[in-house]
Motif scaffolding. Sequence first.
Motif, PDB file in Angstrom:
ATOM      1  N   GLN A 172      30.578 -33.175 -50.323  1.00  0.00           N
ATOM      2  CA  GLN A 172      31.555 -32.144 -49.983  1.00  0.00           C
ATOM      3  C   GLN A 172      32.842 -32.342 -50.776  1.00  0.00           C
ATOM      4  O   GLN A 172      33.191 -33.460 -51.141  1.00  0.00           O
ATOM      5  N   PRO A 173      33.570 -31.276 -51.049  1.00  0.00           N
ATOM      6  CA  PRO A 173      34.882 -31.441 -51.688  1.00  0.00           C
ATOM      7  C   PRO A 173      35.770 -32.369 -50.862  1.00  0.00           C
ATOM      8  O   PRO A 173      35.934 -32.168 -49.661  1.00  0.00           O
ATOM      9  N   GLY A 174      36.307 -33.399 -51.490  1.00  0.00           N
ATOM     10  CA  GLY A 174      37.110 -34.370 -50.765  1.00  0.00           C
ATOM     11  C   GLY A 174      36.287 -35.347 -49.958  1.00  0.00           C
ATOM     12  O   GLY A 174      36.827 -36.086 -49.123  1.00  0.00           O
ATOM     13  N   GLY A 175      34.985 -35.402 -50.212  1.00  0.00           N
ATOM     14  CA  GLY A 175      34.102 -36.210 -49.400  1.00  0.00           C
ATOM     15  C   GLY A 175      34.267 -37.707 -49.544  1.00  0.00           C
ATOM     16  O   GLY A 175      33.697 -38.468 -48.765  1.00  0.00           O
ATOM     17  N   LEU A 176      35.056 -38.157 -50.523  1.00  0.00           N
ATOM     18  CA  LEU A 176      35.214 -39.597 -50.746  1.00  0.00           C
ATOM     19  C   LEU A 176      36.539 -40.151 -50.235  1.00  0.00           C
ATOM     20  O   LEU A 176      36.770 -41.358 -50.302  1.00  0.00           O
ATOM     21  N   MET A 272      43.894 -38.669 -56.070  1.00  0.00           N
ATOM     22  CA  MET A 272      42.472 -38.492 -56.320  1.00  0.00           C
ATOM     23  C   MET A 272      42.214 -37.049 -56.744  1.00  0.00           C
ATOM     24  O   MET A 272      43.011 -36.152 -56.438  1.00  0.00           O
ATOM     25  N   ARG A 273      41.117 -36.847 -57.449  1.00  0.00           N
ATOM     26  CA  ARG A 273      40.744 -35.506 -57.881  1.00  0.00           C
ATOM     27  C   ARG A 273      39.329 -35.204 -57.407  1.00  0.00           C
ATOM     28  O   ARG A 273      38.494 -36.083 -57.328  1.00  0.00           O
ATOM     29  N   ASP A 274      39.114 -33.932 -57.102  1.00  0.00           N
ATOM     30  CA  ASP A 274      37.788 -33.526 -56.650  1.00  0.00           C
ATOM     31  C   ASP A 274      37.700 -32.009 -56.741  1.00  0.00           C
ATOM     32  O   ASP A 274      38.678 -31.327 -57.100  1.00  0.00           O
ATOM     33  N   GLN A 275      36.533 -31.479 -56.377  1.00  0.00           N
ATOM     34  CA  GLN A 275      36.317 -30.036 -56.438  1.00  0.00           C
ATOM     35  C   GLN A 275      36.963 -29.361 -55.232  1.00  0.00           C
ATOM     36  O   GLN A 275      36.287 -28.895 -54.308  1.00  0.00           O
ATOM     37  N   VAL A 276      38.279 -29.342 -55.232  1.00  0.00           N
ATOM     38  CA  VAL A 276      39.044 -28.680 -54.180  1.00  0.00           C
ATOM     39  C   VAL A 276      39.820 -27.524 -54.803  1.00  0.00           C
ATOM     40  O   VAL A 276      40.107 -27.512 -55.997  1.00  0.00           O
ATOM     41  N   ALA A 277      40.168 -26.546 -53.979  1.00  0.00           N
ATOM     42  CA  ALA A 277      40.808 -25.340 -54.492  1.00  0.00           C
ATOM     43  C   ALA A 277      42.301 -25.497 -54.691  1.00  0.00           C
ATOM     44  O   ALA A 277      42.904 -24.791 -55.499  1.00  0.00           O
ATOM     45  N   ASP A 455      37.156 -38.047 -59.906  1.00  0.00           N
ATOM     46  CA  ASP A 455      37.430 -39.262 -60.678  1.00  0.00           C
ATOM     47  C   ASP A 455      37.064 -40.530 -59.911  1.00  0.00           C
ATOM     48  O   ASP A 455      37.415 -41.633 -60.309  1.00  0.00           O
ATOM     49  N   ALA A 456      36.367 -40.365 -58.797  1.00  0.00           N
ATOM     50  CA  ALA A 456      35.844 -41.517 -58.058  1.00  0.00           C
ATOM     51  C   ALA A 456      34.336 -41.353 -57.959  1.00  0.00           C
ATOM     52  O   ALA A 456      33.835 -40.262 -57.687  1.00  0.00           O
ATOM     53  N   ASP A 457      33.609 -42.394 -58.195  1.00  0.00           N
ATOM     54  CA  ASP A 457      32.153 -42.319 -58.189  1.00  0.00           C
ATOM     55  C   ASP A 457      31.609 -42.475 -56.779  1.00  0.00           C
ATOM     56  O   ASP A 457      32.046 -43.332 -56.017  1.00  0.00           O
TER      57      ASP A 457
END
Length: 939
Positions: A172-176, A272-277, A455-457
């Motif tokens: 999920q977006p922000g899942g980490l 952190m970066r992720d697939q968020v809007a 940018d986090a695995d």
Amino acid sequence: MGATTPGLGIAPAAHAQTTAADAEPAALTELVDEVDIPYEKFTLDNGLDVIVHTDRKAPVVAVAVWYNVGSKDEPEGKSGFAHLFEHLMFNGSENAPNDYFQYLQEMGATDYNGTTNFDRTNYFQTVPTPALERALWLESDRMGYLLGAVTQAKLDNQRGVVQNEKRQGDNQPGGLIFYEIVETLFPAPHPYDHTPIGSMADLDSASMEDVRDWFRDKYGPNNATVVLAGDVSAAEARPLVEKYFGPIARGPVNNPAQANIPELAEDVRTVMRDQVAATSINKYWTAPGISDRELTALTVGAQILGGLSSSRLDNALVRDEKIAVGVSGGNYAFQRVGILTVSATAAPDADAALVERRLNELVDQFIAEGPTEDEVRRAATSSVADTIRGLEQVGGRGGKAVTLASGEVLADDPDFYARQFEILATLTPAEVQAAMQRWMTRPAMTLVLEPGERDADYEEAASVAASDGGSASEAADDEITVTQVRPAPPIASIAELDFPDVEHRTLANGMTLHYAMRDAVPATYVTLSFDAGSAADPLDKRGLESLTLGLFEEGTTSLSSREIAETGERLGADVSLGGGADRSSFTLSALSANLVPSLELLSDIVRNPAFDSAEVERVRAQQITGVEQELRTPASIAARTAAPLIYGENSPYAGPGNGTVASLRSITRDDITGFKNRWIRPDNGEVFVVSDRPIDEIVTALDAVFGDWQAPTVAKGEKAFATQPKEAEASRIVLVDRPNSPQSYIYGGQMTPADARDETYVDFLNANNALGGNFLARLNMNLREAKGWSYGVRGAPLTNEKAVAYTVRAPVQADRTGDALAELIRETSEFLGTNGVSDEELTRIVTAEIGELPGQFETSGAILRAMQTNALYGRPDDHYERLANRYRAQTTESLDAAARAAIDPDRFVWVVVGDAEIVAPQLEQLGLPVERVEMGASE
């Protein structure tokens, strides 16, 4: 703000709408006195604590079994083990060797599951009263007779299921970000230094010896509490509990892990970066756990700061400055520690640095000034009102059984809720300010989550890296010990559903009232339902209905959005807007003591929306951000892609209901006011009420508030259902590339000729219960329980007024996407061909559906929804009472005929959202045409 634009057909009601805002609500102390859960407690010789609460409103009993062990009690290198073990506890015991969901369905259980958090593991189900003894047998068997039924194959399978649960969350977006939060606030070796889901490596390492040791050490009766709430007394319960749990030997004395409240040495800021809007700024402070005296003050402070609709952050950042599209605030208290948090999501055109600075300034200002008396009272009243509504339910995740069990296990006091309410009733602004000053002036963690490439695995399991094409089901099984020294007790009778009598009246404004009485809690639920829904959207204005509904609470001709929120909080009233594809609804949940002013508030919202231009732009920005987030979320991407392919692009059901970025930007204020005038009007709606107050009192109150509401002169709206979609000629695959996805999301669908008004529709639903409709259905049992490739699979009809589609939804691990889709196709084809509903499935499904009826309608909210469903599909008021006989008449042939008439296995559109680099080669082996599309291509 607040002034209406002349000439748009929105006029205030003839009578002044001031009652709601000016009314004196019931005193908080009186509301607190309404919350009471009397109980009896006893302890067996083996140390098992038992709590019984009697509630005779329905023939059901909630059974909750709580073990005082959670992830904080896991030794180093065994993270996630408490949760893994919870899964194993559903896979059979020595005298009940089958999947526990099978036994639960045989009992007609509802609200059943198990959960694990930092502090405890619980199992819960609500069963018809005649099945109580069977439920106690089942729960006691896994407490005392488990290990002989646990095999290496079961361990391997559930390890795979849990790892897919982890992948599903990570995907999920922000899942980490939760991993980062926990590791920063509670650095190792703190007991709370890891999440309950654990690490892939630790899950990989779990052995059978670990399982045996964990069970012996942690699952003894002296480390457990059983709560029974519902249609049972302590005198009735005690001999049954002693019969089934009494012979279980004590386990070792368990000492749950102690933990200090760590303090960061200095402020920590992480990006952190992720697939968020949109960029969100999230701040966290460590805080005390639930047994601390300051718990209530901290919770109220967090509500005032960012949790209430009228919160400080909402008012400043969202409403006034319009630099954020959303805020939040909360106090997440665990047994030993807690996390205080506030957050803000930046508006699309806002400077994130400015949002962060203002967030910090507002927090500092609140700590320096403290809350007002009115803020504290509003937060407290909202909390009490929510609790009163929740306690109508005896079981589930938030009812009476959970309330008593959590107090006993985590605070050593079943009356813990009452002690907190006593504090709440007399809490002062000074106490709130002192608590916030003590804990929110300590160093904080700031986590900024920005849009961009992750940018986090995410951590992958060794089983995937070393995959050789095998599956969990192919592992050699161990010998299962089935002793059957404790045979299942019989269920002597069947609890019958007594659905409340529904009365109908015509109100002064011509609207039809549908009313049912439920007096379990002093609350009234009112829904105004209008024949609109997202299906009323013009094709080029998708999202208009959703945007319009979102604006009704954002200011009327007499109240600002802030005043609406504050008024509702003072009254303990909640107004929710929604309704789905076919209806637009306004639902009021009110304390009956404050019913009339709550209705006044609802009336003002429905009849007099201001649609202020500035508010339109603010809510539009929020909805666009939500749409952009959907375009980054696997399930939403799949649904948005599939809908026009299933229904046809021009169908009112093709959606998306929330609109597209382009369509939302094109909507004008005239569109919004026009929608309100065409659709939200008394000659286009019905009223549904469930209340503890008699119908005459309800009619009088509704007529006083809504009696003079007249329809505007413009014509009512009409939906565009003129053309029928063309059915797919053959199955195909549509692949949506979402790089770096540990899971793929499979969404299959097709139109069906089924009709919810037809009496055979329940045959179709029960046929689907064999294929995809519940946990034991073939699709889930194959991909989850046999293969371990998914956390859960469902197939279900999407039932709308004018069309029924059939869909299959399956999140699966990326390296098994092709295999999983092949299995979905095979299972569906065989079920609709030569391998239809079996006699065993028919018996199980019919037994479950009949048994579940009383538990399905325990709450006023469930009754309210059922009444609306009956009205939507033209069903009689006693429809649900008739179902038991309909189920009894079903045969394997009738179910097969219904399924085969509705679903064609060769006409599915299969949308797959996943990493194309990994997934495409797998899909190309299936022999179906594969079309690749980009994420958001339809936007």
